[in-house]
Structure formats: structure tokens, C-alpha cells
Design a protein around this motif. Structure first.
Motif, PDB file in Angstrom:
ATOM      1  N   LEU A  43       0.820  -1.214   0.000  1.00  0.00           N
ATOM      2  CA  LEU A  43       0.000   0.000   0.000  1.00  0.00           C
ATOM      3  C   LEU A  43       0.849   1.257   0.000  1.00  0.00           C
ATOM      4  CD1 LEU A  43      -2.791   1.411   0.283  1.00  0.00           C
ATOM      5  CD2 LEU A  43      -2.465   1.238   2.772  1.00  0.00           C
ATOM      6  N   ASP A  44       1.871   1.334   0.873  1.00  0.00           N
ATOM      7  CA  ASP A  44       2.636   2.575   0.981  1.00  0.00           C
ATOM      8  C   ASP A  44       3.349   2.919  -0.322  1.00  0.00           C
ATOM      9  OD1 ASP A  44       4.430   0.488   1.219  1.00  0.00           O
ATOM     10  OD2 ASP A  44       5.412   1.226   3.027  1.00  0.00           O
ATOM     11  N   PHE A  45       3.815   1.891  -1.046  1.00  0.00           N
ATOM     12  CA  PHE A  45       4.438   2.143  -2.349  1.00  0.00           C
ATOM     13  C   PHE A  45       3.433   2.770  -3.309  1.00  0.00           C
ATOM     14  CE2 PHE A  45       5.219   1.006  -6.731  1.00  0.00           C
ATOM     15  CZ  PHE A  45       6.564   1.275  -6.907  1.00  0.00           C
ATOM     16  N   GLN A  46       2.220   2.227  -3.336  1.00  0.00           N
ATOM     17  CA  GLN A  46       1.204   2.732  -4.260  1.00  0.00           C
ATOM     18  C   GLN A  46       0.801   4.165  -3.916  1.00  0.00           C
ATOM     19  OE1 GLN A  46      -1.915  -0.062  -5.624  1.00  0.00           O
ATOM     20  NE2 GLN A  46      -1.138  -1.441  -4.036  1.00  0.00           N
ATOM     21  N   PHE A  50       1.318   7.297  -6.544  1.00  0.00           N
ATOM     22  CA  PHE A  50       0.219   8.081  -7.094  1.00  0.00           C
ATOM     23  C   PHE A  50       0.287   9.545  -6.656  1.00  0.00           C
ATOM     24  CE2 PHE A  50      -2.061   3.786  -7.128  1.00  0.00           C
ATOM     25  CZ  PHE A  50      -1.618   3.525  -8.407  1.00  0.00           C
ATOM     26  N   GLU A  51       0.727   9.786  -5.448  1.00  0.00           N
ATOM     27  CA  GLU A  51       0.920  11.172  -5.022  1.00  0.00           C
ATOM     28  C   GLU A  51       1.971  11.856  -5.899  1.00  0.00           C
ATOM     29  OE1 GLU A  51      -0.696  12.990  -3.060  1.00  0.00           O
ATOM     30  OE2 GLU A  51      -1.610  11.798  -1.454  1.00  0.00           O
ATOM     31  N   ARG A  52       3.041  11.133  -6.206  1.00  0.00           N
ATOM     32  CA  ARG A  52       4.116  11.685  -7.037  1.00  0.00           C
ATOM     33  C   ARG A  52       3.640  11.991  -8.450  1.00  0.00           C
ATOM     34  NH1 ARG A  52       7.850   8.404  -9.347  1.00  0.00           N
ATOM     35  NH2 ARG A  52       7.473   6.784  -7.787  1.00  0.00           N
ATOM     36  N   HIS A  53       2.633  11.252  -8.917  1.00  0.00           N
ATOM     37  CA  HIS A  53       2.084  11.485 -10.249  1.00  0.00           C
ATOM     38  C   HIS A  53       0.817  12.345 -10.211  1.00  0.00           C
ATOM     39  CE1 HIS A  53       4.827   8.176 -11.275  1.00  0.00           C
ATOM     40  NE2 HIS A  53       4.689   8.546 -12.532  1.00  0.00           N
ATOM     41  N   ARG A  61      -8.923   9.121  -8.547  1.00  0.00           N
ATOM     42  CA  ARG A  61      -8.596   8.371  -9.764  1.00  0.00           C
ATOM     43  C   ARG A  61      -8.692   6.867  -9.555  1.00  0.00           C
ATOM     44  NH1 ARG A  61      -8.664  11.518 -11.906  1.00  0.00           N
ATOM     45  NH2 ARG A  61      -6.831  12.651 -12.594  1.00  0.00           N
ATOM     46  N   PHE A  62      -8.231   6.407  -8.384  1.00  0.00           N
ATOM     47  CA  PHE A  62      -8.315   4.978  -8.067  1.00  0.00           C
ATOM     48  C   PHE A  62      -9.266   4.791  -6.892  1.00  0.00           C
ATOM     49  CE2 PHE A  62      -4.261   5.480 -10.222  1.00  0.00           C
ATOM     50  CZ  PHE A  62      -4.302   4.444 -11.141  1.00  0.00           C
ATOM     51  N   ALA A  63     -10.358   4.091  -7.149  1.00  0.00           N
ATOM     52  CA  ALA A  63     -11.387   3.908  -6.125  1.00  0.00           C
ATOM     53  C   ALA A  63     -10.989   2.899  -5.071  1.00  0.00           C
ATOM     54  CB  ALA A  63     -12.697   3.484  -6.776  1.00  0.00           C
ATOM     55  N   ALA A  64     -10.044   2.028  -5.397  1.00  0.00           N
ATOM     56  CA  ALA A  64      -9.573   1.025  -4.441  1.00  0.00           C
ATOM     57  C   ALA A  64      -8.201   0.544  -4.882  1.00  0.00           C
ATOM     58  CB  ALA A  64     -10.546  -0.144  -4.339  1.00  0.00           C
ATOM     59  N   LEU A  65      -7.427   0.071  -3.918  1.00  0.00           N
ATOM     60  CA  LEU A  65      -6.103  -0.464  -4.194  1.00  0.00           C
ATOM     61  C   LEU A  65      -6.030  -1.886  -3.646  1.00  0.00           C
ATOM     62  CD1 LEU A  65      -3.879   2.582  -3.056  1.00  0.00           C
ATOM     63  CD2 LEU A  65      -4.926   2.181  -5.304  1.00  0.00           C
ATOM     64  N   ILE A  66      -5.669  -2.839  -4.503  1.00  0.00           N
ATOM     65  CA  ILE A  66      -5.335  -4.186  -4.048  1.00  0.00           C
ATOM     66  C   ILE A  66      -3.831  -4.220  -3.853  1.00  0.00           C
ATOM     67  CG2 ILE A  66      -5.199  -6.616  -4.711  1.00  0.00           C
ATOM     68  CD1 ILE A  66      -7.860  -6.251  -6.168  1.00  0.00           C
ATOM     69  N   ALA A  67      -3.386  -4.590  -2.661  1.00  0.00           N
ATOM     70  CA  ALA A  67      -1.967  -4.577  -2.313  1.00  0.00           C
ATOM     71  C   ALA A  67      -1.508  -5.978  -1.921  1.00  0.00           C
ATOM     72  CB  ALA A  67      -1.706  -3.607  -1.161  1.00  0.00           C
ATOM     73  N   ASN A  68      -0.247  -6.278  -2.204  1.00  0.00           N
ATOM     74  CA  ASN A  68       0.367  -7.559  -1.819  1.00  0.00           C
ATOM     75  C   ASN A  68      -0.417  -8.764  -2.337  1.00  0.00           C
ATOM     76  OD1 ASN A  68       2.449  -6.260  -0.359  1.00  0.00           O
ATOM     77  ND2 ASN A  68       1.107  -6.046   1.422  1.00  0.00           N
ATOM     78  N   HIS A  86      -8.540   3.374   3.220  1.00  0.00           N
ATOM     79  CA  HIS A  86      -8.659   2.662   4.490  1.00  0.00           C
ATOM     80  C   HIS A  86      -8.828   1.177   4.212  1.00  0.00           C
ATOM     81  CE1 HIS A  86     -13.022   1.891   4.126  1.00  0.00           C
ATOM     82  NE2 HIS A  86     -13.074   3.074   3.552  1.00  0.00           N
ATOM     83  N   PRO A  87      -8.322   0.331   5.096  1.00  0.00           N
ATOM     84  CA  PRO A  87      -8.394  -1.116   4.868  1.00  0.00           C
ATOM     85  C   PRO A  87      -9.822  -1.640   4.981  1.00  0.00           C
ATOM     86  CG  PRO A  87      -7.516  -0.657   7.049  1.00  0.00           C
ATOM     87  CD  PRO A  87      -7.624   0.670   6.358  1.00  0.00           C
ATOM     88  N   TYR A  88     -10.159  -2.561   4.108  1.00  0.00           N
ATOM     89  CA  TYR A  88     -11.436  -3.271   4.201  1.00  0.00           C
ATOM     90  C   TYR A  88     -11.205  -4.480   5.101  1.00  0.00           C
ATOM     91  CZ  TYR A  88     -15.604  -5.885   2.866  1.00  0.00           C
ATOM     92  OH  TYR A  88     -16.780  -6.589   2.893  1.00  0.00           O
ATOM     93  N   ASP A  89     -11.350  -4.248   6.398  1.00  0.00           N
ATOM     94  CA  ASP A  89     -10.929  -5.240   7.383  1.00  0.00           C
ATOM     95  C   ASP A  89     -11.781  -6.496   7.389  1.00  0.00           C
ATOM     96  OD1 ASP A  89      -8.664  -3.959   8.271  1.00  0.00           O
ATOM     97  OD2 ASP A  89      -9.696  -2.860   9.856  1.00  0.00           O
TER      98      ASP A  89
END
Length: 290
Positions: A43-46, A50-53, A61-68, A86-89
């Protein structure tokens, strides 16, 4: 919904996303298409990428992130003091607990892969257990991608014979042992269901073997791949009626999105509302094409 792998798909040289790709995703967003990632990156990489871009959470722009390849993080546009993921716990906690119970077995399989590599005279390096525990990917790196492909196939047969709760995949030179209930296909199916998106209204785009579970048609997703994809990925995408681009990386993604016109120009009149922390999406029905 458009689900995008990062490395080798929209991310070039591990650092850069072409501006035209981001412009295309912005167009999709305005047409009511929900864009998400499906990657092995944490997550932190993503978030930093995206902040850098200039496409951080505030842009939507991205409604959700799948990480790992296993965790779901949902965009909360109303979070104070600023929008954030926020995590979908309801999913993440369960999948992490499963990994806690499986990690010792996963490490033993990694050791067996290392021993098989040694037997064949191939160089390998196992990842640190702390990283494996944190990310849910028991990983070993081979010197050549061809070696990784051979050992992935060898390991897949071993896991099948053992009727293990683990599965494996390959990402270029990496062989990864994962929870059979994780992986991009399973997690994307969970996310799509959470968002009320039918499987045939999901377009998954990836380039490598670890993307296969979302590209082989097993979950009913539409599939596409850029021209730089692994040969086995191209074959799988063609077999399920997907689109194989001629152009590579980001340009190939744009080509694929342009070709799959049903998703580039959906009939939705308003963008979908990403689900809340409880998984509810009050303004989105199951009949809304996204």
C-alpha cells in the motif's frame, strides 16, 4: 471496473506512469468507470507513487487499491482532514489470520524450491521471513526467469499432490507461495462483489504470470494484456477471448482500453460511489455498468 496491474503494465521501469495513461484513466473516471489496482506492491508504495504522479486520493482516480496480491484498501473521499485509503478489514483481517496459520508451511515449500534449484545448479535467494510475514508472499528469487518458470511448474505439481491450502505463481524471476484464497483473481472478485460490479463488467489488465488468476477467464472477467506480456499470459488472454495489444506497457494499456469500447463508453450517467468501510455503496446498484 478496470483493474490494473502496476509493474510492466502501467508502471514503467518500476518508477513512472506515462501521462497519457493517467489522462485515459481520468476519462474513464468521468464516464463512470471505477479504476482500481491489482498488484503485489504494498500500500505505501502505491500511495507514494500516485501522489508523485498527482493522482492521489483527493483526485479519486483509483477507487480502491489491491496490495500484496491479497489486501483491499478502499478510497474514503470524505475522510478528514483529507481523502485517504482505508483497509477493508472484513476481508483483510481474515486473510491475514489465514497467512499467520500458513506461513510455516509456506516457508517449508520455499526451502524445497531452494533445494530443487540447488539440485539443478541454479542460483536462488529466499526473501526474509519478516517481509514474507508482513506481505503474505513467501518469495524466492531465481537468477533467470526461465528457471523461475520451471520451478513454478514443479512447485505447482507438488502443491497439488499435497492438497495444500497454498498455491504458487511467478513474477518474472520470482516464485511466490501464497494462500490459495488470496491471489489477484480471488481478491478482485471479492472487490467487484463488494462494489456491486458483475464479473463481465470487470476488465483486468496485466502482463505476468502472477496476473494469470485474473486474466484466464476463471472468474468471468474480461481480460487484456500489453504487448510485452509473457507468452503464457498472451495465450491465456486469447483463449478466454480477451484483447492482446500490439503496443507495450502503458501504450498497450491505452490500446486495450480503446479497443474494449463497451468499458470505455459505459451507459452509466454518474460515476459509481465506492463502498464505505462497511462495504455499503448506497448510490450504486448491481445494474450499473462500471
Amino acid at each position: 471496473m478496470v483493474a490494473l496491474d502496476l509493474d510492466g503494465t502501467i508502471l514503467e521501469s518500476g518508477t513512472t506512469i506515462d501521462h497519457q495513461v493517467l489522462t485515459t484513466l481520468e476519462t474513464l473516471q468521468t464516464k463512470g468507470v471505477m479504476c482500481v489496482t491489482a498488484t503485489g506492491r504494498p500500500l505505501d508504495f502505491q500511495v507514494e507513487l500516485f501522489e508523485r504522479h498527482n493522482v492521489g486520493p483527493a483526485t479519486g482516480r483509483f477507487a480502491a487499491l489491491i496490495a500484496n496480491e491479497r489486501e483491499i484498501h478502499l478510497l474514503d473521499e470524505h475522510r478528514q482532514p483529507a481523502p485517504a485509503y482505508h483497509p477493508y478489514d472484513e476481508w483483510n483481517v481474515v486473510i491475514r489470520k489465514r497467512w499467520d496459520a500458513l506461513i510455516d508451511e509456506a516457508m517449508r515449500w520455499v526451502d524445497r524450491v531452494a533445494a530443487e534449484a540447488d539440485r539443478r545448479g541454479w542460483t536462488s535467494r529466499r526473501f526474509d521471513r519478516s517481509e514474507i510475514a508482513r506481505r503474505g508472499l513467501a518469495t524466492i528469487r531465481l537468477e533467470l526467469s526461465q528457471h523461475a518458470a520451471v520451478l513454478r511448474d514443479w512447485l505447482a505439481d507438488q502443491l497439488l499432490d499435497a492438497e495444500s491450502e497454498l498455491a504458487c505463481n511467478r513474477n518474472t524471476r520470482l516464485v511466490q507461495v501464497v494462500d490459495r484464497q488470496a491471489g489477484k483473481g480471488n481478491v478482485l472478485a471479492t472487490l467487484a462483489d463488494l462494489c456491486g460490479v458483475p464479473a463481465d463488467q470487470v476488465l483486468a489488465i496485466g502482463d505476468s504470470s502472477n496476473d494469470m488468476s485474473m486474466l484466464d477467464g476463471a472468474f468471468g472477467f474480461r481480460a487484456a494484456t500489453p504487448g510485452n506480456a509473457d507468452a503464457e499470459v498472451k495465450d491465456a488472454v486469447r483463449k478466454c477471448g480477451g484483447y492482446v495489444a500490439q503496443a507495450t506497457v502503458g501504450a498497450g494499456v491505452i490500446e486495450a482500453l480503446t479497443a474494449v469500447t463497451a468499458l470505455v463508453t459505459p451507459t452509466a450517467t454518474t460515476p459509481p460511489t465506492p463502498p464505505t468501510a462497511t462495504g455499503q455503496s448506497p448510490s450504486q446498484s448491481h445494474d450499473t455498468p462500471v
